[in-house]
Design a protein around this motif. Structure first.
Motif, PDB file in Angstrom:
ATOM      1  N   THR A   1      47.973   7.837 -47.200  1.00 38.48           N
ATOM      2  CA  THR A   1      48.468   7.908 -45.834  1.00 38.48           C
ATOM      3  C   THR A   1      49.184   6.596 -45.546  1.00 38.48           C
TER       4      THR A   1
ATOM      5  N   ASN B   1      48.217  13.949 -42.571  1.00 39.22           N
ATOM      6  CA  ASN B   1      48.404  12.495 -42.561  1.00 39.22           C
ATOM      7  C   ASN B   1      48.937  11.958 -43.886  1.00 39.22           C
ATOM      8  N   ILE B   2      48.894  12.765 -44.934  1.00 38.26           N
ATOM      9  CA  ILE B   2      49.289  12.292 -46.260  1.00 38.26           C
ATOM     10  C   ILE B   2      50.810  12.144 -46.330  1.00 38.26           C
ATOM     11  N   GLU B   3      51.242  10.968 -46.769  1.00 39.34           N
ATOM     12  CA  GLU B   3      52.669  10.662 -46.858  1.00 39.34           C
ATOM     13  C   GLU B   3      53.151  10.551 -48.294  1.00 39.34           C
TER      14      GLU B   3
ATOM     15  N   TRP C   1      40.654  12.458 -44.187  1.00 34.98           N
ATOM     16  CA  TRP C   1      41.559  12.536 -43.043  1.00 34.98           C
ATOM     17  C   TRP C   1      42.305  13.860 -43.103  1.00 34.98           C
TER      18      TRP C   1
END
Length: 455
Positions: free
Chosen positions: A276, A187-189, A183
């Motif tokens: 994510t 989008n990485i949290e 992705w």
């Protein structure tokens, strides 16, 4: 965390590659086209080497690290590589080649380095014809190269603009799909690094209200190994962003591996979780493959690949390397009240705001705004002097209490400085401490605040 189906991940990755691939291809082709127009505007005798109407079956690059890309049905395939071929990258590369053109010159092959060319590019066509371009020495101006072209009526030696050659990717990796994230990096949290016995958790989310984190310009926090969430430095945030955008394998070595012990991947003490809102990917890091690369795999996948040691360096650093260094920064304009309680200074400061002005008051007396704002940086700028791990809470010598105005009320945050040793305080919030602060810096801060309390 809830995991999406593999089909959903593949679809998302495909969408990403299409968008980026098309965008990059269009920009590159447009750049070359504009460059060609600029050249053609000054030189009318350029001859284009390749016929764009002919169907190409094979691209061969011969040089220090040569490679072959061949048409297989409707798709391109890089020879002798296990990675998937990036179809857009091949299309882009061929589009660049189709713009190659030069001015024909009369020189001897051996005098311009064409007896033993350092680079040869060959295109094979569906009608069994071919075109071959060999690269020789730079021309006397330094802005072009001598090339020898063979095939289909354009035989001869030409000078081609160096810019044209520079646009064409000569690294086979540029034609391979080596991305590891399914992705977009944005989008990485959250990222959790498990390195030997250390655990570091980096996240874009915190348990604090937005008003309390206004001073976090990086947008990332470091949680574990700390008890509180602290700000990541902006410089580290930039490194992290670049790392996520360049997260690629260097080479896919083997598929369907069953014995990971040879590569140190059966029970690794180095893993990195990328999360994510709904998905999670775990990179498992093994033993060194070369001086520059390390064996790695994705958890749940049986592909063995290598990854750059330079890329891994960021994830082998200590927690303190990510921390911005400050004990607790609160934006002054988010406060409604600030108090300091110590043996040398006791003061209560009220912060009043309207649509146009902010007023700082002590006992209904106004403080000089600019002076107090500058003085407040001494409080916000209290820096960590090391870890306070193992310290126990006691009666504080200094208490700095900040009241943060929230949409639905207020939150009171007390920074309590407890004696640790001759030179340090332990900094507590909610009776939990992560850092030490130098006593000298605290005394300096108290002196700065006291100096502006003249009204």
């Amino acid at each position: 965390m809830k995991k999406s189906s593999k089909q959903k991940q593949r679809f998302s990755a495909t969408q990403q590659k299409v968008i980026w691939g098309v965008g990059i291809a269009v920009v590159a082709i447009l750049s070359v086209f504009l460059a060609m127009k600029a050249i053609e505007s000054t030189q009318d005798n350029l001859i284009r080497f390749f016929n764009t109407d002919d169907e190409i079956n094979k691209l061969t690059v011969r040089g220090d690290d040569g490679f072959v890309i061949e048409k297989n049905g409707d798709e391109w395939l890089v020879h002798d590589r296990l990675e998937e071929t990036d179809q857009f990258a091949v299309t882009q590369g061929l589009a660049v080649l189709n713009q190659w053109a030069g001015e024909k010159v009369q020189v001897k092959r051996q005098s311009v380095g064409l007896d033993f060319p350092r680079l040869v590019i060959r295109l094979d066509y569906a009608d069994n014809s071919y075109k071959r371009v060999a690269l020789g020495y730079p021309d006397p101006t330094g802005v072009g190269y001598y090339v020898e072209v063979q095939g289909d009526g354009v035989d001869g030696i030409y000078i081609i603009e160096k810019m044209m050659i520079d646009y064409f990717p000569l690294d086979v990796v540029k034609y391979l799909d080596t991305a590891l994230l399914p992705w977009p990096a944005g989008n990485i949290e959250s990222i959790q690094i498990n390195h030997q016995s250390d655990v570091i958790n980096l996240t874009t989310n915190s348990p604090y209200p937005e008003e309390e984190t206004q001073a976090n310009v990086a947008g990332w926090f470091i949680a574990e190994p700390y008890k509180h969430y602290h700000n990541i430095s902006y410089a580290k945030k930039q490194e992290l962003t670049e790392s996520l955008q360049t997260m690629r394998m260097t080479e896919l070595l083997e598929k369907d591996v069953t014995d990971w012990s040879t590569y140190g991947l059966d029970s690794s003490d180095f893993t990195i979780d990328f999360m994510t809102a709904e998905d999670k990917l775990t990179l498992v890091v093994g033993e060194s493959a070369t001086d520059d690369e390390t064996y790695a795999r994705i958890e749940g996948n049986n592909d063995l690949f290598t990854i750059s040691n330079k890329w891994l360096e960021l994830y082998q650093q200590s927690a303190s390397a990510f921390h911005d260094g400050y004990v607790k920064i609160l934006a002054l304009d988010s406060l409604s009240h600030l108090s300091i309680d110590s043996d040398s200074l006791k003061v209560d400061i009220t912060v009043e705001q309207d649509e146009e002005n902010t007023n700082f008051k002590v006992d209904d007396n106004f403080l000089f705004e600019k002076g107090f704002r500058e003085a407040y940086t001494a409080i916000a700028g209290l820096r960590s002097a090391g870890s306070s791990e193992g310290v126990t809470y006691g009666k504080p010598d200094v208490v700095i209490t900040s009241t943060v105005e929230l949409e639905d009320g207020q939150k009171e945050i007390a920074l309590e400085l407890v004696d640790y040793d001759e030179d340090h305080y332990a900094a507590f919030i909610d009776r939990e401490s992560d850092f030490l602060i130098e006593k000298a810096h605290v005394e300096e801060m108290l002196g700065v605040i006291e100096s502006v309390l003249e009204y």
